[in-house]
Design an enzyme around this catalytic site. Sequence first.
Site, PDB file in Angstrom:
ATOM      1  N   LYS A  65      -1.174  -2.697  -2.843  1.00 51.63           N
ATOM      2  CA  LYS A  65      -1.150  -1.589  -3.807  1.00 51.63           C
ATOM      3  C   LYS A  65      -2.082  -0.438  -3.442  1.00 51.63           C
ATOM      4  O   LYS A  65      -1.786   0.720  -3.690  1.00 51.63           O
ATOM      5  CB  LYS A  65      -1.513  -2.102  -5.204  1.00 51.63           C
ATOM      6  N   ASP A 100       1.893  -0.487 -14.021  1.00 53.86           N
ATOM      7  CA  ASP A 100       1.067  -1.514 -14.685  1.00 53.86           C
ATOM      8  C   ASP A 100       0.313  -0.872 -15.851  1.00 53.86           C
ATOM      9  O   ASP A 100       0.062  -1.501 -16.878  1.00 53.86           O
ATOM     10  CB  ASP A 100       0.035  -2.095 -13.712  1.00 53.86           C
TER      11      ASP A 100
END
Length: 275
Positions: A65, A100
């Site tokens: 990420k 997220d």
Amino acid sequence: MDVYGLIGNPVGHSLSPPMHEAAYDALGLDARYVTFEPDEDAAVDAVAGADALGVAGLNVTVPFKRDVAAAVETDDLASAVGAVNTLDFSGETVTGHNTDVEGAVRALREQADAKLEGSTAVVVGAGGAGRAVAFGLADAGASVRVANRTVERAESLAADVSRAVDGATVGARGLDDLVGALADADVLVNATSVGMEEDETPVPAAALHGGLVVLDAVYAPLETRLLRDATAAGARTVDGAWMLLYQGAAAFERWTDEPAPVDAMNDALRNGLSQ
Ligand code: ATR
């Protein structure tokens, strides 16, 4: 046919393929969602390759990420978080986003009717998940207290949030005074891995009370010790599968411009979790 996918390492047990394919089935879209597991140093090349091949969208998971965030154009929130989990290939350049952040906020709002603006929220954990949750809550107007075993990590996250989010009120502490931190709080999110392997909780039961909405980012097991303790204390609880669902729904909506069929996605996710 549109191809979507997930890059991470490992990704073998990911529930994203059944969750996204349930959405394509529900809406009759001609699309597939597949997993890719590049070597640790090949993620950025893999993204360029996916772009060249005409892949429609990619999710990004651990451990890529941060590396991928540094290699693509990111929106403001994703660059402040320093991590992306969703890539969009529809423009001239690849853009990176962090759904997220939205996953946590939507889970709290839609599953517990949490009013985040003006609320006080305690985020336990300052790793990747903790960063996304703290930014999401601050951006939604909550006053945020980050509590982490390693206090320096909480302090650095708090500094990043107050730098990036206009008007944010954010503090940092260790895990030793969660009773004090939670006494007047409205929201608690566990963003540590505690509760995943063993029946443990990062928050003493005595710190929980009926005025809290408690979200546990851990989704295996679905009913963690923290959520059991929270229910016993009279708090409203939201399990980690909701956060997983809404980050997927937000990615789906960004890619397709269609409202995500969350019921079908949720059924597929919970079915996968029960196997
Ligand atoms: P993720 O990306 O899933 O958040 P991570 O970056 O490794 O993973 O972060 C894990 C989080 O869980 C951290 O906040 C970590 O605390 P430290 O920063 O002090 O390491 C927290 N954590 C892991 N095990 C823990 C434990 N046994 N007790 C308390 N916190 C724990």
